[in-house]
Each structure stands twice: as structure tokens, then as C-alpha cells.
Motif scaffolding. Structure first.
Motif, PDB file in Angstrom:
ATOM      1  N   PRO A 104       0.833  -1.195   0.000  1.00 16.49           N
ATOM      2  CA  PRO A 104       0.000   0.000   0.000  1.00 16.49           C
ATOM      3  C   PRO A 104       0.874   1.253   0.000  1.00 16.49           C
ATOM      4  CG  PRO A 104      -0.455  -1.380   1.938  1.00 16.49           C
ATOM      5  CD  PRO A 104       0.700  -1.982   1.210  1.00 16.49           C
ATOM      6  N   GLY A 105       0.390   2.311  -0.648  1.00 14.80           N
ATOM      7  CA  GLY A 105       1.184   3.534  -0.668  1.00 14.80           C
ATOM      8  C   GLY A 105       0.525   4.635  -1.466  1.00 14.80           C
ATOM      9  N   LEU A 106       1.313   5.664  -1.747  1.00 14.20           N
ATOM     10  CA  LEU A 106       0.856   6.856  -2.446  1.00 14.20           C
ATOM     11  C   LEU A 106       1.688   7.031  -3.719  1.00 14.20           C
ATOM     12  CD1 LEU A 106      -0.874   9.526  -2.166  1.00 14.20           C
ATOM     13  CD2 LEU A 106       1.197  10.534  -1.197  1.00 14.20           C
ATOM     14  N   LEU A 127       6.441   5.022  -5.909  1.00 15.81           N
ATOM     15  CA  LEU A 127       5.425   4.743  -4.907  1.00 15.81           C
ATOM     16  C   LEU A 127       6.011   5.042  -3.537  1.00 15.81           C
ATOM     17  CD1 LEU A 127       2.647   3.303  -4.178  1.00 15.81           C
ATOM     18  CD2 LEU A 127       4.014   1.229  -3.956  1.00 15.81           C
ATOM     19  N   GLU A 128       5.343   5.919  -2.781  1.00 12.92           N
ATOM     20  CA  GLU A 128       5.788   6.199  -1.414  1.00 12.92           C
ATOM     21  C   GLU A 128       5.064   5.242  -0.479  1.00 12.92           C
ATOM     22  OE1 GLU A 128       6.434  10.078   1.305  1.00 12.92           O
ATOM     23  OE2 GLU A 128       4.358   9.696   0.711  1.00 12.92           O
ATOM     24  N   ALA A 129       5.833   4.516   0.309  1.00 16.09           N
ATOM     25  CA  ALA A 129       5.264   3.585   1.274  1.00 16.09           C
ATOM     26  C   ALA A 129       6.157   3.581   2.504  1.00 16.09           C
ATOM     27  CB  ALA A 129       5.175   2.186   0.677  1.00 16.09           C
ATOM     28  N   GLY A 152      -0.752  11.161  -6.959  1.00 16.39           N
ATOM     29  CA  GLY A 152      -1.493  11.504  -5.748  1.00 16.39           C
ATOM     30  C   GLY A 152      -2.469  10.435  -5.294  1.00 16.39           C
ATOM     31  N   ASP A 153      -2.702   9.408  -6.124  1.00 16.77           N
ATOM     32  CA  ASP A 153      -3.626   8.334  -5.741  1.00 16.77           C
ATOM     33  C   ASP A 153      -3.039   7.479  -4.624  1.00 16.77           C
ATOM     34  OD1 ASP A 153      -5.433   9.102  -7.655  1.00 16.77           O
ATOM     35  OD2 ASP A 153      -5.153   7.339  -8.952  1.00 16.77           O
ATOM     36  N   SER A 154      -3.902   7.028  -3.721  1.00 14.83           N
ATOM     37  CA  SER A 154      -3.527   6.018  -2.728  1.00 14.83           C
ATOM     38  C   SER A 154      -3.860   4.659  -3.331  1.00 14.83           C
ATOM     39  CB  SER A 154      -4.308   6.204  -1.433  1.00 14.83           C
ATOM     40  OG  SER A 154      -3.882   7.362  -0.773  1.00 14.83           O
ATOM     41  N   VAL A 155      -2.953   3.702  -3.189  1.00 18.13           N
ATOM     42  CA  VAL A 155      -3.170   2.367  -3.758  1.00 18.13           C
ATOM     43  C   VAL A 155      -3.011   1.309  -2.678  1.00 18.13           C
ATOM     44  CG1 VAL A 155      -2.464   3.013  -6.093  1.00 18.13           C
ATOM     45  CG2 VAL A 155      -0.760   2.142  -4.499  1.00 18.13           C
ATOM     46  N   GLU A 156      -3.671   0.196  -2.902  1.00 17.48           N
ATOM     47  CA  GLU A 156      -3.577  -0.952  -2.006  1.00 17.48           C
ATOM     48  C   GLU A 156      -2.637  -1.994  -2.602  1.00 17.48           C
ATOM     49  OE1 GLU A 156      -4.965  -1.183   1.039  1.00 17.48           O
ATOM     50  OE2 GLU A 156      -5.656   0.869   0.717  1.00 17.48           O
ATOM     51  N   GLU A 159      -2.945  -3.865  -6.222  1.00 19.67           N
ATOM     52  CA  GLU A 159      -3.785  -3.079  -7.121  1.00 19.67           C
ATOM     53  C   GLU A 159      -3.039  -2.903  -8.449  1.00 19.67           C
ATOM     54  OE1 GLU A 159      -5.725   1.390  -7.327  1.00 19.67           O
ATOM     55  OE2 GLU A 159      -5.403   0.471  -5.365  1.00 19.67           O
TER      56      GLU A 159
END
Length: 164
Positions: A104-106, A127-129, A152-156, A159
């Protein structure tokens, strides 16, 4: 025991102690190491200068120059021969069709767009995590067919981010 394929010919190579056999016949040779990747070989009264250009373990291939002429030899060891016999060889793996989020991250940055051609190892996005920036790279060659996220999206985890 190894199986070596040169062009359209396949050979069985075995090495026991200091004896090399090709297709069950002893291979008589004298090898002198010239440098880290260069050798001089004498066999059956003929002399060969051999340079190891590249060893690609992913595809089990060795690229050589013999007397200046490039050749590639595909090699299979005991394990890859057994896996092939069991129908589990890794060369038949499916083509990678997407890149998924490993955690998960941004999404901080997207470095590809639809229609871009990418090679294996090319950076795709950042990806920032867990307060760390992770560069996600292309797992293979292909053309980007869709980017499923935006900056800027948050992802799981798992995904889908990019389709090829």
C-alpha cells in the motif's frame, strides 16, 4: 550433466572430475586462462581463442567469441532438465501483462504514459510507502496500454497500476 544447444544441434555434456565428455565421448583439450574472461584452447591440433562475452542466467545462455566470431550457447543443468521433464520449465512462463502495487502507498510520480515502449528495468513510477520512495520498474519489454492510477492516488497492495 548439461544439455547444450548451439544453433540447431543439441549436445549432452558431462563433467566428472577433470574429464569432459560430449555425447558420451571424451573431449581432449588443453585450456590456458589468459585473463578473467579469455582462454586459449587447443583441441585435435587446432587452436582457439575464446572470450566469454556474457553469461545470462535468466535465459541460461552463454555468449562467446571464438576466434573473433560471436556464438551463443543455450545451457540446461540437471534441475532445469528435470523441471522441463515434469512440464514445469520456467521458459514457458506467461508474459507479464501488468504491474501491481507491491505494498500500500501513495503514487508520487508516473514516468510512463499510454503508448510508451518500455524495456525490462525501466522505471515506471515512484510509490511512497512507509516514508520511503520506491521506484517500480518494468518486469519486461512491452508497450504501455493503460495507466490505471494518477499522481497523488492512494493504492492498495496488488492493485493494478499499469497494463501492457
Amino acid at each position: 550433466m548439461y544439455k547444450a544447444k548451439l544453433k540447431d544441434k543439441t549436445f549432452e555434456v558431462s563433467i566428472e572430475k577433470s574429464e569432459v565428455k560430449i555425447d558420451g565421448n571424451p573431449f581432449d583439450w588443453d585450456v590456458s586462462k589468459l585473463s578473467d574472461r579469455s582462454y586459449h584452447i587447443v583441441s585435435e591440433g587446432r587452436s582457439f581463442n575464446v572470450e566469454v562475452v556474457k553469461i545470462d542466467r535468466e535465459v541460461n545462455e552463454v555468449s562467446l567469441k571464438i576466434n573473433g566470431k560471436p556464438i551463443s550457447i543455450a545451457l540446461q543443468d540437471k534441475l532445469s532438465l528435470l523441471l522441463e521433464k515434469l512440464g514445469m520449465d520456467m521458459s514457458a512462463t506467461a508474459k507479464v501483462n501488468d504491474v501491481k502495487a507491491p505494498m500500500p502507498g501513495l503514487i508520487l510520480e508516473i514516468q510512463v504514459k499510454e503508448g510508451d515502449e518500455v524495456k525490462k528495468g525501466d522505471p515506471i513510477m515512484i510509490l511512497e510507502a512507509m516514508k520511503m520512495e520506491n521506484i517500480l520498474k518494468s518486469p519486461g519489454e512491452g508497450i504501455v496500454t493503460a495507466v490505471k492510477v494518477k499522481k497523488g492516488d492512494s493504492v492498495e497492495k496488488n492493485e493494478v497500476l499499469v497494463l501492457f
